[in-house]
Design an enzyme around this catalytic site. Structure first.
Site, PDB file in Angstrom:
ATOM      1  N   GLU A   1       0.888  -1.105   0.025  1.00  0.00           N
ATOM      2  CA  GLU A   1       0.192   0.093   0.010  1.00  0.00           C
ATOM      3  C   GLU A   1       0.881   1.375   0.169  1.00  0.00           C
ATOM      4  OE1 GLU A   1      -2.513   2.252  -0.605  1.00  0.00           O
ATOM      5  OE2 GLU A   1      -3.672   0.663   0.149  1.00  0.00           O
TER       6      GLU A   1
ATOM      7  N   ASP B   1      -9.384   0.156  -7.491  1.00  0.00           N
ATOM      8  CA  ASP B   1     -10.028   1.356  -8.007  1.00  0.00           C
ATOM      9  C   ASP B   1     -10.578   0.953  -9.466  1.00  0.00           C
ATOM     10  OD1 ASP B   1     -10.740   3.712  -9.391  1.00  0.00           O
ATOM     11  OD2 ASP B   1      -8.940   4.942  -8.326  1.00  0.00           O
TER      12      ASP B   1
ATOM     13  N   LYS C   1     -14.457   5.770 -15.940  1.00  0.00           N
ATOM     14  CA  LYS C   1     -14.370   6.281 -17.190  1.00  0.00           C
ATOM     15  C   LYS C   1     -13.757   5.562 -18.140  1.00  0.00           C
ATOM     16  CE  LYS C   1     -15.062  11.116 -15.352  1.00  0.00           C
ATOM     17  NZ  LYS C   1     -14.611  12.348 -15.280  1.00  0.00           N
TER      18      LYS C   1
ATOM     19  N   ASP D   1     -16.971  -3.968  -5.799  1.00  0.00           N
ATOM     20  CA  ASP D   1     -18.503  -3.760  -5.445  1.00  0.00           C
ATOM     21  C   ASP D   1     -19.028  -3.048  -6.673  1.00  0.00           C
ATOM     22  OD1 ASP D   1     -17.064  -1.598  -5.005  1.00  0.00           O
ATOM     23  OD2 ASP D   1     -17.829  -0.520  -3.357  1.00  0.00           O
TER      24      ASP D   1
ATOM     25  N   PHE E   1     -17.205  -0.731   5.286  1.00  0.00           N
ATOM     26  CA  PHE E   1     -17.686  -0.119   3.975  1.00  0.00           C
ATOM     27  C   PHE E   1     -18.785  -1.239   3.168  1.00  0.00           C
ATOM     28  CE2 PHE E   1     -17.194  -0.022  -0.638  1.00  0.00           C
ATOM     29  CZ  PHE E   1     -17.492   1.519  -0.659  1.00  0.00           C
TER      30      PHE E   1
END
EC number: 2.1.1.33
Length: 241
Positions: free
Chosen positions: A96, A146, A150, A182, A221
């Site tokens: 990370e 991520d 787009k 998700d 989350f």
């Protein structure tokens, strides 16, 4: 939740940028809590590994030979900490670049007294290429990367044919690539990439997604998303001989 680095490459950055690998992340600044700062200051010398120029002997790093998992983009580290605490007979490597996340994880490692977890705070692709020996990982985890929604940003998605090939080279025969997202369109995209990637077998009975595996902790989350009716898609692929 997956990776981060310098300013993203753009045509305006000059000719030199055209020869750089397109990164799947952007480095973002974040405020540091007292606990996160403590984690970085006290935990970095003990648990953060430097980029190496040759494959690392992790048996020496951990002081034993044990099943080994690597998570790319552990975010704030909650899931990785839970997995490491629940499986003291296994070793875990987390990657990370988000400094508050690294600090949070290290603070958790110190607080819980874990010895089976090490960290890289740099580009995961560099870690795979430079530090991880071929045929050495039992599992690689990529949770909620991520999706770069787009279309013009799809080239930044970490899951590409080249990524699948690189991961396969690092997994042992029978090793598992476990991904979760998700966002259903990204799950479909990952399936498209992986279903044509050589040397893998989809572990889903229907050739699509698997039920949420018990070994993947549910994040706050994710629980919030479930209450709102949002889905999560898990994909598991096994490396063949």
């Amino acid at each position: 939740m997956t990776e981060s680095n310098e300013t993203p490459n753009t045509p305006e950055a000059g000719d030199e940028s055209k020869h750089r690998r397109i990164k799947s992340f952007v480095m973002r600044a974040g405020r540091m809590t007292e606990g996160q700062q403590k984690g970085l200051e006290q935990g970095t010398p003990l648990f953060v590994l430097p980029l190496a120029d040759a494959p690392v002997d992790y048996d020496q790093v951990f002081g034993r030979s044990a099943p080994r998992s690597l998570e790319i983009g552990f975010g704030m580290g909650h899931s990785l900490l839970e997995m490491a605490a629940a499986a003291p007979d296994q070793d875990f490597i987390g990657v990370e670049v988000h400094r508050p996340g690294v600090g949070a994880l290290l603070n958790g490692v110190l607080t819980q007294g874990l010895t089976n977890l090490r960290v890289y705070d740099c580009d995961a692709i560099e870690v795979l290429n430079r530090c991880i020996a071929d045929n050495s990982l039992d599992r690689l985890m990529l949770f909620f990367p991520d999706p770069w929604h787009k279309a013009r940003h799809h080239k930044r998605r970490i899951v590409q044919a080249s990524f699948a090939e690189l991961v396969r080279s690092k997994l042992k025969v029978g090793g598992i690539l476990h991904m979760a997202t998700d966002w259903e369109p990204y799950a479909e995209y990952m399936l498209e990439v992986m279903n044509v990637a050589p040397g893998y077998r989809n572990l889903a009975e229907d050739g699509k997604c698997v039920p949420r595996p018990a070994e993947r902790p549910i994040t706050k989350f994710e629980r919030r998303g479930e209450r709102l009716g949002h889905g999560v898609w898990d994909l598991k692929f096994e490396k063949l001989a």
